[in-house]
Motif scaffolding. Structure first.
Motif, PDB file in Angstrom:
ATOM      1  N   SER A   1      -6.589  18.883 -14.095  1.00  0.00           N
ATOM      2  CA  SER A   1      -6.848  19.248 -12.695  1.00  0.00           C
ATOM      3  C   SER A   1      -8.153  20.021 -12.566  1.00  0.00           C
ATOM      4  O   SER A   1      -8.895  19.841 -11.598  1.00  0.00           O
ATOM      5  N   ASP A   2      -8.426  20.882 -13.539  1.00  0.00           N
ATOM      6  CA  ASP A   2      -9.687  21.630 -13.487  1.00  0.00           C
ATOM      7  C   ASP A   2     -10.884  20.676 -13.386  1.00  0.00           C
ATOM      8  O   ASP A   2     -11.858  20.948 -12.681  1.00  0.00           O
TER       9      ASP A   2
ATOM     10  N   PHE B   1     -12.202  19.427  -9.854  1.00  0.00           N
ATOM     11  CA  PHE B   1     -12.923  20.297  -8.916  1.00  0.00           C
ATOM     12  C   PHE B   1     -14.419  20.026  -8.858  1.00  0.00           C
ATOM     13  O   PHE B   1     -15.063  20.273  -7.851  1.00  0.00           O
ATOM     14  N   PHE B   2     -14.977  19.486  -9.948  1.00  0.00           N
ATOM     15  CA  PHE B   2     -16.423  19.252  -9.995  1.00  0.00           C
ATOM     16  C   PHE B   2     -16.859  18.097  -9.092  1.00  0.00           C
ATOM     17  O   PHE B   2     -18.043  17.919  -8.854  1.00  0.00           O
ATOM     18  N   SER B   3     -15.884  17.318  -8.616  1.00  0.00           N
ATOM     19  CA  SER B   3     -16.230  16.157  -7.779  1.00  0.00           C
ATOM     20  C   SER B   3     -15.680  16.248  -6.365  1.00  0.00           C
ATOM     21  O   SER B   3     -15.780  15.272  -5.619  1.00  0.00           O
ATOM     22  N   ILE B   4     -15.092  17.377  -5.974  1.00  0.00           N
ATOM     23  CA  ILE B   4     -14.471  17.368  -4.650  1.00  0.00           C
ATOM     24  C   ILE B   4     -15.519  17.391  -3.548  1.00  0.00           C
ATOM     25  O   ILE B   4     -16.592  17.975  -3.682  1.00  0.00           O
ATOM     26  N   ASN B   5     -15.178  16.722  -2.461  1.00  0.00           N
ATOM     27  CA  ASN B   5     -16.034  16.682  -1.284  1.00  0.00           C
ATOM     28  C   ASN B   5     -15.739  17.841  -0.345  1.00  0.00           C
ATOM     29  O   ASN B   5     -14.706  18.504  -0.451  1.00  0.00           O
ATOM     30  N   LYS B   6     -16.631  18.040   0.596  1.00  0.00           N
ATOM     31  CA  LYS B   6     -16.380  18.995   1.664  1.00  0.00           C
ATOM     32  C   LYS B   6     -15.068  18.619   2.353  1.00  0.00           C
ATOM     33  O   LYS B   6     -14.794  17.446   2.568  1.00  0.00           O
TER      34      LYS B   6
ATOM     35  N   PHE C   1     -15.123  26.948  -5.930  1.00  0.00           N
ATOM     36  CA  PHE C   1     -15.145  25.539  -5.529  1.00  0.00           C
ATOM     37  C   PHE C   1     -14.529  25.359  -4.139  1.00  0.00           C
ATOM     38  O   PHE C   1     -14.975  24.533  -3.351  1.00  0.00           O
TER      39      PHE C   1
ATOM     40  N   ASN D   1     -16.754  24.122  -0.740  1.00  0.00           N
ATOM     41  CA  ASN D   1     -16.416  22.839  -0.141  1.00  0.00           C
ATOM     42  C   ASN D   1     -15.450  22.959   1.042  1.00  0.00           C
ATOM     43  O   ASN D   1     -14.924  21.945   1.494  1.00  0.00           O
TER      44      ASN D   1
ATOM     45  N   LYS E   1     -24.917  22.194  -6.035  1.00  0.00           N
ATOM     46  CA  LYS E   1     -24.381  21.593  -4.811  1.00  0.00           C
ATOM     47  C   LYS E   1     -23.589  22.654  -4.044  1.00  0.00           C
ATOM     48  O   LYS E   1     -22.782  23.372  -4.607  1.00  0.00           O
ATOM     49  N   SER E   2     -23.856  22.771  -2.761  1.00  0.00           N
ATOM     50  CA  SER E   2     -23.115  23.750  -1.978  1.00  0.00           C
ATOM     51  C   SER E   2     -23.025  23.271  -0.544  1.00  0.00           C
ATOM     52  O   SER E   2     -23.482  22.184  -0.213  1.00  0.00           O
ATOM     53  N   TYR E   3     -22.423  24.087   0.301  1.00  0.00           N
ATOM     54  CA  TYR E   3     -22.211  23.659   1.679  1.00  0.00           C
ATOM     55  C   TYR E   3     -23.477  23.767   2.514  1.00  0.00           C
ATOM     56  O   TYR E   3     -23.553  23.265   3.614  1.00  0.00           O
TER      57      TYR E   3
ATOM     58  N   GLN F   1      -2.182  26.723  -9.962  1.00  0.00           N
ATOM     59  CA  GLN F   1      -1.345  25.630  -9.437  1.00  0.00           C
ATOM     60  C   GLN F   1       0.155  25.926  -9.499  1.00  0.00           C
ATOM     61  O   GLN F   1       0.861  25.669  -8.517  1.00  0.00           O
TER      62      GLN F   1
ATOM     63  N   ILE G   1     -15.520  28.703   5.707  1.00  0.00           N
ATOM     64  CA  ILE G   1     -16.934  28.861   6.067  1.00  0.00           C
ATOM     65  C   ILE G   1     -16.968  28.954   7.576  1.00  0.00           C
ATOM     66  O   ILE G   1     -16.496  28.039   8.264  1.00  0.00           O
TER      67      ILE G   1
END
Lengths: 332, 332
Positions: free
Chosen positions: A227-228, A231-236, A263, A267, B57-59, B261, B275
Motif C-alpha cells: 500500500s505504501d 501513494f507515489f502515484s495517487i492523483n489529486k 501525500f 493531493n 510534484k505538488s498541488y 491503515q 487545501i
C-alpha cells in the motif's frame, strides 16, 4: 454427535492449530418453541476473524476464550418450531463453528439454492460482494475513465472489486502474489493490468507504469509496504478505500511504514476505513445490483473449497499464506 | 530602489539563508493603463512555501529558480491606472517578495484597515482563518460534545482551529512544543487541555488522558510522531483533517512512521488532505462567520511580527524551529 471448535488461545502472530480446540458432545439436540435445528453446510473463513481473536479494541468485540468461534455460515434447517422457517430451508447467518446448532432464527436469512449456488451466499451475494460493491461505490466514488488499483486482487473481495470497476468503466490494475494469480486477474476477471508483488523489485515504478494516468481510487485489502508503494502515484482528490490490512494482522509489534500525511496534503486525497456493516441501509440496493450482474453473467467468482469440518482451522490459517484464490470456504 | 528576494537554490533539508538571494534594481517603476504600483506593507511567511521550493510534484507548481518568491502580501496602492483601485487603497493578494511591484490588479482584494488591523487580512481574515474554519467544518464535521485534538496548536492555524472548536461546543486539546505555548492555549485561546510534546514521554498516554472520551476530530498541522500518537485514541468514525505536515517538510528522506491503515479499518475512520483553495465556493460564507465572531470578540489571534524586508528569509526559516506564536508576519 456435535463437533465444536473453540478458541483455545489468543494467537501470537500467525495463528497455529494449537490455538483451536475441538470438542465433541453426544447429547441429542432438542428444540423449544420458536427455535430451529441447523446442520452446517458451508463455513466462511475470513481474514477479519484474526482481529476478533485478539482482545485489542476493535469495531466488534473479541471472541471469548474457550467459546465457539463464529463466522458466516450456510446451514440447512433440519427441524423447526419457528414459523419463519421450515425443515429443508437453507439459511445464511453468523453462526458458531459447529456441525449442528440450535438457533432462535434471529439474524438468519433464507437463501434460495435455485437462484445461485449455496456457497455464493457467503461470497458474491454475501458480505464479500456487499463489501466490494459498497466500498468501491460509497468511498471510492468511481467515475468512468478513472484508474482503480486493487490490492489482494485475487482474493475474495479484490476479484469482485476489479470486476465491478470494469463494469463501471474504470481502468483496473490488480496487485497479487503469484504469476498464476496475475494471469487469472487478466484472463478471468478482466483486469487491465496486474503486478506480482513477490517478483517486482520496484513497486512504485511498477504501479506508475500500470497506471500511466495516475491512481484515482485505491481499494486496499492488504496494508503494509504494498500500500505504501501506491501513494507515489495517487492523483489529486484520490480516494483510498481501506478495507483490510491482512499483511499486518499477525504482527506482534506495531507496523511501521510510510508517513502518509504529506501525500494526503499534497493531493487533497482521502483515506477511509470501510466496514460493510456501517452501510446496512444500502444492502438492498447493492444486492439488487449484484444479483442482476450475476444473472447477466457479468460477474464471475472463484472459490477455494476445503472439505471437512476438521479442516476449518487449517483453511483459516492458509488465508495468511495466500493459499486461497477467491473466497475461502469449508464444505461439510 | 526596489529590493527583491529570489530563490537561489532548492533547499536540501531545512532552508538556509544561502538559498535566498537579494537583488536591487534602481530603475524607476512606471505603470501602464490598467496597472497599479504597490508598496509592500506586510508579508506572510508560511510553512507551505517550503513545498513550493522543491520541485517534487505538488498541488501547486514549484517556485522557479532565480525568480522572485511570492506569498500572501498586504500592499498599499501608491499609483493606479486601474479603475478598481485608487492611490491610498490597501490590497491583499499573492505577490512577489519585493519592496514594490507593478500589478494588473488581477487576484487582488481590497482590504479595509478601519474594520480590522491590516495584518489580520493575512491571518484570521485571510488564508489562515479560512483554512481553520473550512478544514474543521468541511472535513471535521464537528458535532457539539465531541473531542477535537489540534497539533501545531499554538501556530497560526492551530490557535484559530481550537477557538472555533470551542465556539462549536467541542472539547479541545492542543499539542504544542513549550510550556509557555500550552499555558497560552488555555488562558488566551480557551483550550480545555494542552500537551507539551517536548516534555511528554508517553504521547499516546497523554492524549488518552486529555481526551477521556476518545478523539473524534484530529486537526493535523504537523504529521510525524506526534500525529502517530493520536491514532491510539481515535473513536469510531473519527475524522482527521490533514492540513499540514511541518514536521517532515524538511526531510531529505521519505518519512517513516506508524502504518495507519489498521487503525482506519478498526475505527471506520477518515483521513483527508485539506487545501483551502479547493473550497473557494465556501469563502464568502466562511468570511462572514469569521468577521462576525471577530466583531463579537469571540476570536482572538496572536502574531509574531518581524520588522524589515531583509528579515523575510530568517522569519521563514524560524517557522521550522517553532519560533513563532500564531501567524508569522514580516512588516516593512
Amino acid at each position: 454427535m456435535t463437533k465444536t471448535i473453540l478458541l483455545k488461545n489468543r494467537p501470537k502472530g500467525t495463528p497455529t492449530l494449537a490455538d483451536f480446540e475441538f470438542v465433541t458432545d453426544n447429547t441429542e439436540s432438542s428444540i423449544a418453541n420458536g427455535e430451529l435445528l441447523l446442520e452446517t453446510v458451508y463455513v466462511s473463513v475470513d481474514p477479519y476473524l484474526r482481529g476478533r481473536m485478539s482482545d485489542a479494541k476493535s469495531y466488534v468485540p473479541p471472541f471469548e476464550l474457550n467459546k465457539p468461534i463464529h463466522s458466516g455460515v450456510i446451514a440447512k434447517v433440519t427441524a423447526s418450531k419457528n414459523e419463519r422457517f421450515k425443515a429443508g430451508d437453507y439459511v445464511s447467518g453468523m453462526l458458531d463453528w459447529k456441525t449442528q446448532q440450535i438457533s432462535s432464527g434471529e439474524g438468519l436469512l433464507k437463501v434460495d439454492p435455485s437462484k445461485a449456488p449455496l456457497s455464493a451466499y457467503l461470497g458474491i451475494l454475501g458480505m464479500t460482494g456487499l463489501t466490494a460493491y459498497l466500498g468501491l461505490t460509497q468511498i471510492g466514488q468511481p467515475k468512468a475513465g478513472e484508474t482503480l488499483v486493487v490490492s489482494g486482487a485475487a482474493g475474495a473481495i479484490g476479484s469482485v472489486v476489479g470486476q465491478i470497476g470494469k463494469l463501471l468503466g474504470l481502468r483496473v490494475v490488480g496487485i497479487a502474489g503469484t504469476d498464476e494469480k496475475i494471469e487469472m486477474l487478466k484472463s478471468k476477471f478482466g483486469f487491465d493490468a496486474g503486478i506480482n508483488y513477490n517478483t517486482t523489485k520496484d513497486m512504485p515504478a511498477a504501479i506508475a507504469e500500470a497506471a500511466p494516468n495516475g491512481v484515482d481510487i485505491y481499494f486496499d485489502n492488504v496494508g503494509g509496504p504494498i500500500s505504501d508503494a501506491v501513494f507515489f502515484s495517487i492523483n489529486k482528490f484520490a480516494r483510498m478505500v481501506i478495507c483490510g490490512a491482512i499483511s499486518v494482522y499477525n504482527n506482534t509489534q506495531l507496523p511501521k511504514g510510510l508517513s502518509v500525511q504529506p501525500f494526503l496534503v499534497k493531493n487533497s486525497a482521502l483515506m477511509q476505513g470501510f466496514i460493510v456493516s456501517n452501510y446496512a441501509e444500502k444492502f438492498p440496493e447493492a444486492m439488487t445490483q449484484l444479483s442482476q450482474w450475476l444473472a447477466e453473467d457479468k460477474l464471475t467468482y472463484t472459490e477455494t473449497v476445503v472439505e471437512g469440518f476438521d479442516n476449518i482451522p487449517t483453511a483459516f490459517i492458509d488465508l495468511f499464506e495466500g493459499k486461497n484464490t477467491g473466497k475461502m470456504i469449508v464444505k461439510l
